[in-house]
Design a protein around this motif. Structure first.
Motif, PDB file in Angstrom:
ATOM      1  N   GLU A  76       0.839  -1.205   0.000  1.00 52.80           N
ATOM      2  CA  GLU A  76       0.000   0.000   0.000  1.00 52.80           C
ATOM      3  C   GLU A  76       0.877   1.259   0.000  1.00 52.80           C
ATOM      4  OE1 GLU A  76      -3.264   0.766   0.108  1.00 52.80           O
ATOM      5  OE2 GLU A  76      -4.271  -1.145   0.388  1.00 52.80           O
TER       6      GLU A  76
ATOM      7  N   TYR B 295       3.947   1.568  -1.281  1.00 50.72           N
ATOM      8  CA  TYR B 295       4.515   1.770  -2.616  1.00 50.72           C
ATOM      9  C   TYR B 295       3.463   2.315  -3.578  1.00 50.72           C
ATOM     10  CZ  TYR B 295       8.630  -0.698  -1.087  1.00 50.72           C
ATOM     11  OH  TYR B 295       9.762  -1.070  -0.413  1.00 50.72           O
ATOM     12  N   LEU B 296       2.266   1.809  -3.485  1.00 44.77           N
ATOM     13  CA  LEU B 296       1.213   2.297  -4.370  1.00 44.77           C
ATOM     14  C   LEU B 296       0.910   3.765  -4.126  1.00 44.77           C
ATOM     15  CD1 LEU B 296      -1.381  -0.591  -4.465  1.00 44.77           C
ATOM     16  CD2 LEU B 296      -0.035   0.304  -6.356  1.00 44.77           C
TER      17      LEU B 296
ATOM     18  N   SER C  92       3.756   5.663  -5.715  1.00 44.75           N
ATOM     19  CA  SER C  92       4.209   5.328  -7.066  1.00 44.75           C
ATOM     20  C   SER C  92       3.910   6.490  -8.017  1.00 44.75           C
ATOM     21  CB  SER C  92       3.533   4.046  -7.546  1.00 44.75           C
ATOM     22  OG  SER C  92       2.133   4.238  -7.639  1.00 44.75           O
TER      23      SER C  92
ATOM     24  N   PHE D 149      10.683   3.042  -6.581  1.00 43.86           N
ATOM     25  CA  PHE D 149      11.164   1.798  -7.178  1.00 43.86           C
ATOM     26  C   PHE D 149      12.421   1.289  -6.463  1.00 43.86           C
ATOM     27  CE2 PHE D 149      11.914  -1.587  -9.909  1.00 43.86           C
ATOM     28  CZ  PHE D 149      13.222  -1.565 -10.367  1.00 43.86           C
TER      29      PHE D 149
ATOM     30  N   PHE E  58      11.343  -0.454  -3.464  1.00 42.88           N
ATOM     31  CA  PHE E  58      10.643  -1.680  -3.866  1.00 42.88           C
ATOM     32  C   PHE E  58      11.643  -2.752  -4.266  1.00 42.88           C
ATOM     33  CE2 PHE E  58       6.881  -3.728  -5.682  1.00 42.88           C
ATOM     34  CZ  PHE E  58       7.359  -4.472  -6.744  1.00 42.88           C
TER      35      PHE E  58
ATOM     36  N   LEU F 107      11.451  -6.291  -2.103  1.00 42.83           N
ATOM     37  CA  LEU F 107      10.720  -7.456  -2.584  1.00 42.83           C
ATOM     38  C   LEU F 107      11.524  -8.750  -2.597  1.00 42.83           C
ATOM     39  CD1 LEU F 107       7.762  -7.160  -3.161  1.00 42.83           C
ATOM     40  CD2 LEU F 107       8.225  -7.624  -5.559  1.00 42.83           C
TER      41      LEU F 107
ATOM     42  N   ALA G 183       7.703  -6.122 -12.562  1.00 46.56           N
ATOM     43  CA  ALA G 183       6.773  -6.296 -11.433  1.00 46.56           C
ATOM     44  C   ALA G 183       6.283  -4.951 -10.922  1.00 46.56           C
ATOM     45  CB  ALA G 183       7.455  -7.060 -10.302  1.00 46.56           C
ATOM     46  N   PHE G 184       7.193  -4.007 -10.805  1.00 52.28           N
ATOM     47  CA  PHE G 184       6.810  -2.693 -10.293  1.00 52.28           C
ATOM     48  C   PHE G 184       5.816  -2.028 -11.221  1.00 52.28           C
ATOM     49  CE2 PHE G 184       7.268   0.655  -7.345  1.00 52.28           C
ATOM     50  CZ  PHE G 184       7.306   1.851  -8.027  1.00 52.28           C
TER      51      PHE G 184
ATOM     52  N   PHE H  18       2.479  -3.982 -11.029  1.00 54.11           N
ATOM     53  CA  PHE H  18       1.939  -3.774  -9.697  1.00 54.11           C
ATOM     54  C   PHE H  18       1.334  -2.379  -9.577  1.00 54.11           C
ATOM     55  CE2 PHE H  18       1.745  -3.351  -5.213  1.00 54.11           C
ATOM     56  CZ  PHE H  18       2.478  -2.252  -4.824  1.00 54.11           C
ATOM     57  N   THR H  19       2.035  -1.390 -10.111  1.00 60.22           N
ATOM     58  CA  THR H  19       1.551  -0.012  -9.991  1.00 60.22           C
ATOM     59  C   THR H  19       0.225   0.148 -10.733  1.00 60.22           C
ATOM     60  OG1 THR H  19       3.813   0.772  -9.855  1.00 60.22           O
ATOM     61  CG2 THR H  19       2.145   2.385 -10.411  1.00 60.22           C
TER      62      THR H  19
ATOM     63  N   GLY I  40      -2.453  -2.228  -9.013  1.00 63.91           N
ATOM     64  CA  GLY I  40      -2.713  -1.800  -7.652  1.00 63.91           C
ATOM     65  C   GLY I  40      -3.531  -0.531  -7.593  1.00 63.91           C
ATOM     66  N   ARG I  41      -3.232   0.396  -8.476  1.00 60.78           N
ATOM     67  CA  ARG I  41      -3.982   1.648  -8.474  1.00 60.78           C
ATOM     68  C   ARG I  41      -5.450   1.412  -8.782  1.00 60.78           C
ATOM     69  NH1 ARG I  41      -1.888   6.644  -8.475  1.00 60.78           N
ATOM     70  NH2 ARG I  41       0.324   6.782  -8.016  1.00 60.78           N
TER      71      ARG I  41
ATOM     72  N   ALA J  97      -6.405  -1.113  -5.062  1.00 57.94           N
ATOM     73  CA  ALA J  97      -5.999  -0.981  -3.662  1.00 57.94           C
ATOM     74  C   ALA J  97      -6.915  -0.023  -2.898  1.00 57.94           C
ATOM     75  CB  ALA J  97      -4.559  -0.498  -3.581  1.00 57.94           C
TER      76      ALA J  97
ATOM     77  N   TRP K 195      -5.744  -7.514  -5.844  1.00 59.41           N
ATOM     78  CA  TRP K 195      -4.735  -6.994  -6.757  1.00 59.41           C
ATOM     79  C   TRP K 195      -3.350  -7.546  -6.431  1.00 59.41           C
ATOM     80  CZ3 TRP K 195      -1.139  -4.395  -3.930  1.00 59.41           C
ATOM     81  CH2 TRP K 195      -1.555  -3.969  -2.643  1.00 59.41           C
TER      82      TRP K 195
ATOM     83  N   LEU L 199       1.142 -10.040  -8.135  1.00 53.08           N
ATOM     84  CA  LEU L 199       2.572 -10.093  -7.821  1.00 53.08           C
ATOM     85  C   LEU L 199       3.088 -11.514  -7.705  1.00 53.08           C
ATOM     86  CD1 LEU L 199       3.216  -7.333  -5.133  1.00 53.08           C
ATOM     87  CD2 LEU L 199       4.251  -7.506  -7.383  1.00 53.08           C
TER      88      LEU L 199
END
Lengths: 617, 165
Positions: free
Chosen positions: A80, A82-83, A86, A90, A93, A97, B74-75, B78-79, B82-83, B86, B135, B139
């Motif tokens: 959460e 990182y989101l 974002s 990075f 992250f 990870l 992945a980032f 995920f971004t 996730g957006r 989340a 979400w 990952l």
């Protein structure tokens, strides 16, 4: 049949293990003491092995193992975060990870693998702040108490308020990440050039040298604090959510420049920042304490979490706060979570009753390994050390007290090792607190640490109120409270001494004797006190009594038996190496007395090589 | 696949094993060539020490590149995902500081109940399905890849920051 429960904390910092047998604390230890890696975050295999050995059991005898937090909830908070920031973040992250993929997501499997196939008990995961709360309330001497937990962050919670009654506790209110008193303090720790997670203590020790001139700036710009002690950080000043540093450029602009480079000279700015954040922290802790009192209506308070190691704030809370008594878990940081997790399982999951001990159930926090004279003798013979074995305790104590009276510095290794960050007379370096030179000598030639840092006193409990501003026979056995030296024990300063107190060199400031006990009196006349009593401390108390009989001083210097960057010594081997690698004059290993001048020259290690083993903290 | 430990000095057994494994790629080119590493391993293991070290260095470099690539993708995924899904529980309340009710939680089981003995990936999928974190399931393939690349569970963060994870 005895029910054994193992508690574990690991993988973030200060891994530890603790073992209960029918609800009694049998053993507890931090992994760093065995691996010799400070704040070791790895799985506490050796600490677990020790705990099982101490109880005389194997993993197959465990009814349950409890881990001190819930990893998937923590993972959720991480994602959460990182989101929310974002596409920034990075780098963070990328750092985080792989660790989760490499094992943190599979903690149940990892724990079962480490405990081995013979472990057939239940595996439970407790809430991080509930673990802290349990570590504070259940061993405390209170039948019922308010509970306050304060740290950087667990899963989501950063602070919590609740209450404990008998064998149950409940946390009712919380503050959530990223709004964290612990992170606020760590941010200033980093900005002033100290290492996070170990330098907070140094920042607290630096505060008395400064003036809180930045207090208003902090409260106007950096953090909003409500009258109930809750807080909200202005996140534009911080970088820990998305970056690899604690503070942002905006923070640096606000406080007039970039962070101090570690190991560079400490200026008045850092001292004033230390004083300012200490003042803000004390106000927050006091306000949160008052709120906990109003919310619960209870007269006593149990505290834990890393911020509860701020003994200056604890002293302020006790003096100015609404509680009659305050008890703080000696292993208040994450290491104590292992103990709390085990206690939660015993009282909550298994529903077992609690036997309140009138002087707490922590056993002086002497919960680690001890070593007997036979093994010590064999070890000393094996390395070729020169020693005397003094079987009669009175003679041993006479010799040690005499050495201290001569101004010698003595390494004292006796009984079971302490659980928690402080040395409490089992693994200590001790000396005469009346000596004006001792503080400088110990800092520079023995501890190899920053010269501005004061030492702490041990004081005979029956005499504590004669030296410090405390209640008669105050019971503070864990060095978690600060109090001023009594006025009639202070020294009036000469004009020259007053000038030296303004010197930019802090070692000159701290060397000015301000009381009858200069080695333990900080520049603001305060001291971080440990009371010593016969029931908890046995031989250590008798040593202090002997010293008192000889000199009239009920106070001695006590500092941890290690050098900077090194975990506190655990074994006779650790102690002997530290003794030989420093300028300590004598070493006591149970009944064995060693004098430095009699040790073979060939056994003296290269001083720099010894220091180089340990990364600076 | 033979997994080589990169840090320690190779023992005889390591080199023999390496020799036997190395014959597999060589055997694709010319079957006869494949016999050479195996013969070398049997007769003179120390001759393989240098190729063994070079292989380890190459494998380590490959691992780093692969991990960085996986993490980068992945980032990104995920971004985006996730957006969309989340809760954004992180954002502070606009009303400022204040204590909020804490959910009571007695000593709990593993966060994915009933999944004792299940792999961590299945537990994570169960958790993401049962909570409001569907979400996060996106990952899992990347985490599996990182796991296969032997990501280091003891990797430390930069020392300038409090270990939040």
């Amino acid at each position: 049949m005895t029910t054994h429960i193992l508690g574990i904390s690991a993988f973030f910092h200060d891994s530890a293990a603790a073992l209960l047998s029918d609800g009694e604390i049998v053993a507890a230890a931090q992994e760093e003491r065995f691996t010799r890696k400070k704040h070791d975050p790895g799985f506490p295999s050796r600490a677990i092995e020790y705990c099982l050995r101490e109880a005389g059991i194997g993993a197959g005898d465990l009814a349950a193992a409890a881990f001190y937090e819930q990893p998937l909830v923590k993972f959720e908070r991480l994602l959460e975060t990182y989101l929310a920031y974002s596409p920034e973040g990075f780098a963070s992250f990328r750092d985080a990870l792989p660790g989760w993929a490499g094992g943190k997501l599979d903690l149940p499997g990892r724990i079962r693998e480490e405990l081995g196939p013979e472990f057939r008990g239940e595996l439970l995961f407790t809430d991080h702040h509930e673990s802290h709360a349990a570590s504070a309330f259940f061993p405390s001497p209170f039948e019922e108490a308010a509970i306050l937990t304060l740290d950087a962050v667990g899963e989501w919670t950063t602070s919590a308020i609740g209450a404990g009654h008998g064998s149950r506790l409940a946390l009712e209110r919380e503050l959530r990440f990223p709004h964290s008193l612990g992170m606020l303090y760590s941010a200033f720790t980093w900005y002033t050039g100290f290492k996070v997670n170990s330098g907070e203590y140094k920042l607290m020790g630096l505060a008395p040298y400064g003036r809180p001139i930045y207090r208003d700036r902090i409260l106007e710009h950096v953090v909003d604090v409500a009258p109930d002690g809750s807080l909200a950080l202005r996140m534009e000043y911080f970088n820990y959510c998305q970056g690899r540093t604690m503070t942002s450029e905006r923070f640096h602009e606000l406080f007039g420049g970039p962070p101090r480079r570690p190991e560079s000279r400490i200026t008045q700015k850092e001292m004033d920042l230390a004083a300012s954040i200490q003042a803000v922290t004390e106000e927050i802790v006091l306000a949160a304490g008052r709120h906990a009192h109003e919310a619960t209506g209870l007269a006593d308070l149990a505290m834990a979490g890393g911020v509860a190691l701020n003994c200056v704030a604890n002293g302020r809370l006790l003096r100015d706060g609404p509680f009659e008594r305050v008890w703080v878990q000696p292993a208040a940081g994450d290491a104590g979570g292992a103990l709390g997790a085990a206690l939660l399982v015993w009282h909550h999951a298994l529903g077992r009753p609690r036997r309140v001990q009138p002087r707490d159930a922590q056993k002086g926090s002497r919960l680690g390994p001890a070593f007997d004279d036979t093994d010590i003798g064999c070890y000393l013979d094996s390395v070729g050390a020169t020693y005397e074995r003094i079987s009669g305790e009175p003679e041993l104590l006479d010799r040690v007290a005499s050495l201290m009276e001569e101004g010698k510095v003595v390494g004292w290794f006796e009984g079971r090792m302490e659980y928690g960050p402080r040395a409490l007379g089992a693994r200590s370096i001790i000396g005469d607190a009346r000596s004006p030179e001792l503080q400088r000598t110990m800092n520079l030639k023995i501890k190899f640490r920053e010269g501005f840092r004061p030492f702490a006193p041990c004081v005979l409990r029956e005499h504590v109120h004669e030296v410090f501003e405390t209640r008669p026979e105050e019971d503070w056995p864990y060095m978690l409270f600060v109090a001023p030296v009594r006025e009639d024990r202070r020294r009036a300063l000469t004009d020259e001494e007053r000038r030296r107190m303004e010197d930019p060199d802090l070692t000159i400031r701290v060397s000015v004797p301000r009381s009858e006990f200069p080695a333990i009196t900080h520049v603001d006349l305060s001291a971080r006190i440990q009371t010593v009593d016969e029931e908890r401390h046995g031989r250590y108390w008798r040593l202090m009594k002997r010293f008192h009989e000889r000199t009239g001083s009920p106070v001695i210097v006590n500092t941890s038996f290690n050098i900077r960057g090194e975990p506190i010594v655990c074994t006779p081997d650790d102690a002997y190496r530290c003794f030989m690698g420093t300028d300590m004059d004598a070493l006591v290993l149970e009944s064995h007395l060693l004098l430095k001048e009699r040790q073979p020259e060939a056994l003296r290690p290269d001083r720099e090589a010894y220091k180089a083993q340990f990364a600076l903290d | 696949m033979l997994r080589l430990t990169l840090e320690r000095r190779p023992g005889r057994d390591d080199l023999v094993a390496f020799g036997l494994a190395a014959r597999s790629p060589a055997a694709w080119v010319l079957p006869a060539l494949g016999l050479l590493p195996a013969a070398g391993a049997a007769l003179r293991p120390s001759a393989l020490a240098r190729p063994w070290r070079m292989w380890n260095r190459a494998a380590r470099g490959y691992g780093r590149v692969a991990r960085a690539a996986v993490l980068g993708v992945a980032f990104g995924v995920f971004t985006v995902v996730g957006r969309a899904g989340a809760r954004f529980a992180l954002h502070p309340s606009p009303s400022g500081p204040g204590w909020t009710p804490k959910a009571r939680d007695a000593a709990g089981r593993d966060a994915a109940p009933g999944a004792t003995g299940a792999s961590w990936a299945r537990r994570l999928l169960s958790w993401s399905r049962d909570g409001e974190n569907g979400w996060a399931a996106f990952l899992v393939p990347f985490l599996l890849l990182l796991h296969a690349l032997e990501a280091d569970a003891s990797a430390r963060a930069a020392e300038e920051i409090y270990t939040l994870y």
